[in-house]
Design a protein around this motif. Sequence first.
Motif, mmCIF file in Angstrom:
data_model
loop_
_atom_site.group_PDB
_atom_site.id
_atom_site.type_symbol
_atom_site.label_atom_id
_atom_site.label_comp_id
_atom_site.label_asym_id
_atom_site.label_seq_id
_atom_site.Cartn_x
_atom_site.Cartn_y
_atom_site.Cartn_z
ATOM 1 N N LYS A 119 13.927 8.431 -11.859
ATOM 2 C CA LYS A 119 14.233 7.661 -12.594
ATOM 3 C C LYS A 119 12.917 6.543 -12.798
ATOM 4 O O LYS A 119 12.822 5.845 -13.895
ATOM 5 N N SER A 120 12.274 6.248 -11.759
ATOM 6 C CA SER A 120 11.152 5.433 -12.018
ATOM 7 C C SER A 120 10.112 5.337 -10.953
ATOM 8 O O SER A 120 10.228 6.388 -10.061
ATOM 9 N N PHE A 121 9.157 4.922 -11.400
ATOM 10 C CA PHE A 121 7.847 5.057 -10.563
ATOM 11 C C PHE A 121 7.624 3.214 -10.185
ATOM 12 O O PHE A 121 7.521 2.636 -10.930
ATOM 13 N N SER A 122 7.112 3.162 -8.755
ATOM 14 C CA SER A 122 7.171 1.921 -8.502
ATOM 15 C C SER A 122 5.912 1.694 -7.495
ATOM 16 O O SER A 122 5.430 2.711 -7.088
ATOM 17 N N ALA A 123 5.341 0.594 -7.534
ATOM 18 C CA ALA A 123 4.184 0.335 -6.279
ATOM 19 C C ALA A 123 4.353 -1.080 -5.812
ATOM 20 O O ALA A 123 4.952 -1.993 -6.556
ATOM 21 N N ILE A 124 3.746 -1.277 -4.639
ATOM 22 C CA ILE A 124 3.874 -2.544 -4.200
ATOM 23 C C ILE A 124 2.315 -2.930 -3.388
ATOM 24 O O ILE A 124 1.425 -2.005 -3.323
ATOM 25 N N ALA A 125 2.054 -4.071 -3.338
ATOM 26 C CA ALA A 125 0.878 -4.548 -2.881
ATOM 27 C C ALA A 125 1.024 -5.936 -2.545
ATOM 28 O O ALA A 125 1.788 -6.929 -2.887
ATOM 29 N N ASP A 126 0.124 -6.284 -1.573
ATOM 30 C CA ASP A 126 -0.100 -7.511 -1.027
ATOM 31 C C ASP A 126 -0.040 -8.391 -2.443
ATOM 32 O O ASP A 126 -0.997 -8.066 -3.251
ATOM 33 N N GLU A 127 0.408 -9.679 -2.352
ATOM 34 C CA GLU A 127 0.364 -10.409 -3.656
ATOM 35 C C GLU A 127 -1.167 -10.823 -3.903
ATOM 36 O O GLU A 127 -1.517 -11.142 -5.143
ATOM 37 N N ASN A 128 -2.080 -10.972 -2.934
ATOM 38 C CA ASN A 128 -3.403 -11.377 -3.381
ATOM 39 C C ASN A 128 -4.165 -10.087 -3.692
ATOM 40 O O ASN A 128 -5.406 -10.372 -3.951
ATOM 41 N N ASN A 129 -3.854 -9.013 -3.707
ATOM 42 C CA ASN A 129 -4.783 -7.831 -3.964
ATOM 43 C C ASN A 129 -4.820 -7.498 -5.340
ATOM 44 O O ASN A 129 -3.702 -6.851 -5.787
ATOM 45 N N LEU A 130 -5.596 -8.579 -6.152
ATOM 46 C CA LEU A 130 -5.526 -8.438 -7.730
ATOM 47 C C LEU A 130 -5.723 -7.146 -8.235
ATOM 48 O O LEU A 130 -5.712 -6.514 -9.225
ATOM 49 N N ALA A 131 -6.815 -6.283 -7.579
ATOM 50 C CA ALA A 131 -7.184 -5.053 -7.944
ATOM 51 C C ALA A 131 -6.284 -4.115 -7.881
ATOM 52 O O ALA A 131 -6.081 -3.392 -9.200
ATOM 53 N N SER A 132 -5.191 -3.901 -6.903
ATOM 54 C CA SER A 132 -3.961 -3.307 -7.184
ATOM 55 C C SER A 132 -3.168 -3.468 -8.076
ATOM 56 O O SER A 132 -2.576 -2.646 -8.707
#
Length: 166
Positions: A119-132
Amino acid sequence: MDENNAEELFQLDQDPAVMKFINGGTPSSREQVKTVLIPRMQAYRNAEKGWGLWQVNDTETGEYLGWVLVRPMYFFSDNPEIDNLELGWRFFQSTWGKGYASEAAQHIKQQLSHDKTIKSFSAIADENNLASVGVMKKIGMKYIKTYFHTDPLFECDVVYYQIANH
């Protein structure tokens, strides 16, 4: 990728800049790759469904550039979301800013999007990881929320992005 890629996984994790938002910048030891990273990968790896670490190589030179992770969101929790695939990435610093992560993640997402049970694709990252976060935006994901993520390996505030599988 599988247990035979231990050296590639180890080499990628040797740059403190690569590891900055993963564990504060500590390179992985060969022992950690063997006893933690590979068993975790094997737990969610399912080649038929496309789950696992997808090795990314330069198409012209064959040079190993990094990997893209695919697994059900919250896989290591009591409530994994089988129809919501998490995408993640880790690339050598020498490749940063050249679009490899975005291109590889987009390509893999397109390959897996044919499965209409997703149904979906998601991603998480450290909020300071602006490149990700930039990669997430480039592949069409939208901001959903910021929350405190817990996993057997780490805990931190993360931003959560998602795109529906049409």
